[in-house]
Design an enzyme around this catalytic site. Structure first.
Site, PDB file in Angstrom:
ATOM      1  N   HIS A  16       0.809  -1.211   0.000  1.00 22.80           N
ATOM      2  CA  HIS A  16       0.000   0.000   0.000  1.00 22.80           C
ATOM      3  C   HIS A  16       0.847   1.269   0.000  1.00 22.80           C
ATOM      4  CE1 HIS A  16      -3.628  -2.350   1.883  1.00 22.80           C
ATOM      5  NE2 HIS A  16      -3.371  -2.693   0.644  1.00 22.80           N
ATOM      6  N   PHE A  45      -1.146  -8.212   4.912  1.00 23.17           N
ATOM      7  CA  PHE A  45       0.206  -7.655   4.792  1.00 23.17           C
ATOM      8  C   PHE A  45       0.252  -6.299   4.096  1.00 23.17           C
ATOM      9  CE2 PHE A  45       0.498 -12.387   4.020  1.00 23.17           C
ATOM     10  CZ  PHE A  45       0.549 -12.711   5.367  1.00 23.17           C
ATOM     11  N   CYS A  46      -0.776  -5.477   4.280  1.00 26.05           N
ATOM     12  CA  CYS A  46      -0.841  -4.162   3.628  1.00 26.05           C
ATOM     13  C   CYS A  46      -0.598  -4.281   2.129  1.00 26.05           C
ATOM     14  CB  CYS A  46       0.154  -3.188   4.262  1.00 26.05           C
ATOM     15  SG  CYS A  46      -0.272  -2.747   5.956  1.00 26.05           S
ATOM     16  N   ALA A  47      -1.076  -5.370   1.566  1.00 25.31           N
ATOM     17  CA  ALA A  47      -1.021  -5.596   0.116  1.00 25.31           C
ATOM     18  C   ALA A  47      -2.305  -6.323  -0.274  1.00 25.31           C
ATOM     19  CB  ALA A  47       0.212  -6.410  -0.259  1.00 25.31           C
TER      20      ALA A  47
END
Length: 457
Positions: free
Chosen positions: A129, A375-377
């Site tokens: 992100h 995982f901020c993805a």
């Protein structure tokens, strides 16, 4: 040297000394065990040498750039010499700038604020992100996840060739995925970008701690990375590369240090002349200790030798991947396949397990710290898990009880400070949990799966 060309022999070098290597943690089943820190992709433990260097400097701390006293001058020299150290570490070209920030996220938001008017940004949905989201004020083209490195290059080439109108453009790409650990074809993507009149910024947050990164050799325009991924203990980051867009942009923050001259006008207003160096985007008192810690980490990794560090890490990667391959219920997530070169970041799911439950059991019963979630993805993990766009899931543990299906995965990550025993214990724990189940009962509390105090399985 490519990953595949490095001889993978764990005897090449010992793990580098890191803080916390002897910390013990309690087990819910009784007793204590040395903590196995296997969440390097989030924050790597600080190198002991870095910590020692910072501790040696701390008594001499002084105001940077703004003092005539000896300690201020010493601190200013240390701060600017740290900039030179980072520039050497990154293989900067003549004329490149090194701007100190708070993190990779901060670095990319700084670059986003410096984009020229009507700039179009191209970014793969596979990005963290920090790379995916800062471009809100630009025209953004999101590219689908490629399944091979060649497909990544061809996808970018087609998108750049089809852009309309033809104007300034920026490509943002990761060097190593924070989900799969796979290396991206950065040099080839840079060539494609430049062939179509675009520039490229490399998110090296997961690459720089594992491999040498050279702006000149990769032919990228900018590199961004974070100190806390690079074995530095404090919140600082770097944006390094071409100076023109940064020099032409309004300061990222307005204030002291960014301004060269400020004067009142006759009409009562204020005229400001801004610096055209890196100081333009470093307003305020700088984080000199954080900056020095990054420089110390750069020196430590360079002197340890990346060839040796890569060789040892490849041995650990094989230990984990071969161990997980022996468990049919485990599915490792991958874009480019088993043979893709990668760093020490591996994500997987386990049939019949809620990923948060599995991660909680690794921690509570084995003293192993991993990460679970998206995982901020989010777009990448959703693609890898083949989920529907509206299927619930968030960055962190979802509200799912142990045993329930969850839209998240488990990530194990390691690096220069990881001993063999930690990854061996992890593989053994996975096999035992899959074969025998958890030895304790767990419940969901505030969105996290936690041991049910006093209740054994």
């Amino acid at each position: 040297m490519s990953v595949s060309a490095v001889a993978a022999d764990s005897s090449v070098c010992a793990p580098l000394a890191v803080l916390g290597r002897d910390v013990t943690v309690p087990l819910v089943t009784g007793g204590e065990v040395t903590y196995a820190a296997l969440d390097y992709a989030a924050s790597a433990p600080a190198l002991q040498r870095v910590w020692d260097d910072v501790a040696a400097y701390a008594p001499y701390y002084g105001s940077v750039h703004r003092g005539a006293g000896y300690l201020s001058q010493l601190s200013t020299d240390l701060f600017e010499n740290s900039r030179k150290t980072v520039a050497e570490f990154l293989g900067c070209r003549e004329g490149d700038q090194v701007v100190f920030t708070r993190s990779t996220t901060d670095s990319l938001n700084l670059l986003a604020a410096a984009l020229p008017a009507d700039c179009q940004v191209f970014v793969f949905e596979t990005e963290h992100h920090a790379s995916l989201l800062p471009w809100r004020d630009a025209r953004v083209t999101y590219l689908n996840a490629p399944r091979t490195p060649d497909e990544a290059v061809h996808t970018l080439e087609r998108a750049l060739a089809d852009r309309d109108p033809y104007g300034p453009a920026l490509v943002c790409v990761t060097g190593a995925s924070n989900v799969t650990g796979e290396l991206w074809p950065v040099r080839e993507l840079a060539a494609a970008a430049h062939a179509h009149g675009a520039r490229i910024v490399l998110d090296a947050a997961q690459l720089a701690p594992h491999h040498p990164v050279s702006i000149a050799e990769l032919d990228v325009d900018w590199v961004a990375f974070s100190g806390h991924k690079l074995y530095a203990p404090f919140g600082s980051g770097v944006l390094a590369g071409r100076s023109d867009w940064l020099r032409d942009a309004e300061p990222y923050l307005a204030g002291g240090g960014a301004s060269r001259k400020v004067a009142r006008r006759a009409d009562g207003g204020v005229d400001v002349e801004w610096h055209d160096t890196a100081a333009r985007h470093e307003a305020g008192s700088p984080n000199v200790i954080g900056v020095y810690s990054i420089a110390a980490a750069c020196k430590a990794l360079t002197e340890a030798g990346f060839d040796e560090l890569v060789a040892r890490e490849q041995h650990l990667i094989r230990t984990v991947r071969e161990g997980l391959a022996e468990v049919p219920q485990v599915r490792i997530l991958s874009l480019f396949g088993d043979d893709a070169p990668r760093v020490g970041v591996i994500s997987f799911v386990v049939d019949g397990w809620n990923s948060s439950h599995f991660a909680a059991a690794l921690s509570a019963e084995y003293g192993i710290g991993v990460r679970d979630g998206l995982f901020c993805a989010h777009p990448l993990v959703r693609t890898l898990l083949e989920s529907e766009p509206d299927e619930p899931g968030e960055c962190g543990a979802p509200e799912a009880a142990p045993g329930e299906k969850s839209l998240n995965a488990i990530r194990v990550s390691f690096g220069a400070g990881t001993p063999d025993e930690h990854v061996e214990r992890f593989v053994r724990a996975v096999k035992e949990l899959v074969a025998d189940g958890a030895r304790w009962s767990y419940r969901t509390e505030d969105g996290r799966c936690v041991p049910d105090t006093g209740a054994a399985a």
